[in-house]
Design a protein around this motif. Sequence first.
Motif, PDB file in Angstrom:
ATOM      1  N   ASN A  37      -7.205  -6.196  -1.281  1.00 12.52           N
ATOM      2  CA  ASN A  37      -6.493  -5.220  -0.464  1.00 12.52           C
ATOM      3  C   ASN A  37      -6.949  -3.818  -0.846  1.00 12.52           C
ATOM      4  O   ASN A  37      -7.301  -3.559  -1.997  1.00 12.52           O
ATOM      5  N   LEU A  88      -3.208   0.080   5.150  1.00 18.14           N
ATOM      6  CA  LEU A  88      -3.401  -0.958   4.140  1.00 18.14           C
ATOM      7  C   LEU A  88      -4.172  -2.106   4.761  1.00 18.14           C
ATOM      8  O   LEU A  88      -3.704  -2.736   5.709  1.00 18.14           O
ATOM      9  N   THR A 115      -6.224   0.536   0.328  1.00 15.21           N
ATOM     10  CA  THR A 115      -5.483   1.516   1.113  1.00 15.21           C
ATOM     11  C   THR A 115      -6.409   2.672   1.482  1.00 15.21           C
ATOM     12  O   THR A 115      -7.056   3.262   0.630  1.00 15.21           O
ATOM     13  N   GLY A 149       0.835  -1.193   0.000  1.00 12.03           N
ATOM     14  CA  GLY A 149       0.000   0.000   0.000  1.00 12.03           C
ATOM     15  C   GLY A 149       0.868   1.240   0.000  1.00 12.03           C
ATOM     16  O   GLY A 149       1.474   1.586   1.023  1.00 12.03           O
TER      17      GLY A 149
END
Length: 267
Positions: A133, A149, A135, A110
């Motif tokens: 994922n 992150l 951020t 991130g």
Amino acid sequence: MQHRIVVLLILVLLFLLSCAAPPKAAKDETAVVAPRPSRLALTLKVASIDLFGLGRRIEKKDIEKFSALLKKEQVEILAVQGITRYPNVKTRVDFISELAASADMRRAFGETIDISGQQRGNAVFSMYPILSNVTKEFDVPSSFLESALQVTVDAGVRDVRIVSTRFPEKTTSRDVTSCVQTLRGLQKESESPFVAAGNLPVQRSSREQGAFTDVRSAMVTDPGKAMTSRMWYVPGELFKVLSARTVKTDLGTLTVAEFGLYQRSQP
């Protein structure tokens, strides 16, 4: 004749007694069913390290030694903060790709800021598949645009969410509260087990604002200032911390916590 009358009287008496017997208790439809006990289904070792204050270049030999330690400690998920990388400079070792290859782990990075090809940010490495994922930037003043992150990992028994983050170095109490609430917002997005790691505030009041628990509660000895990367989690009947400790490495202090994932027992 008299004998028949006696028998008749006995039969009448028995009939009356059977009619007077109390009725069977009706089934209580509102009775509360006790929850089934939970059983340990999986243990998960999560570790975290902050590289922000290392103050030197990380070489390939450093990563190989660190990778060997991760295997020795049987770390399955690793959160790393304060990473500086130069992905387009061939003369510099890329911490992200090198550690992922050496430790045979999946990775997610991130980015918080990119300064002329120098990337800074946080990462999560995992032995388990990484499903997603994201951020999330903090809404506070920051020189390096610090953020969180969040990585969702498929741990088999259920998904687990890991956050690798750095709070800004110089912040007011209001800024800290804002950062904690950002983590709380990420945690509320799902009922999956949630762990946050990084330079999280030491003050108990800070984490209680987000209903988090520090893994230090499971440590036999207090690591004090050596614990540069702290770990918070949200406890529950199906997710508990079993143990936690710190390990010294050449790259800094590694925090290692073992969590238990539980399932309801079959009736």
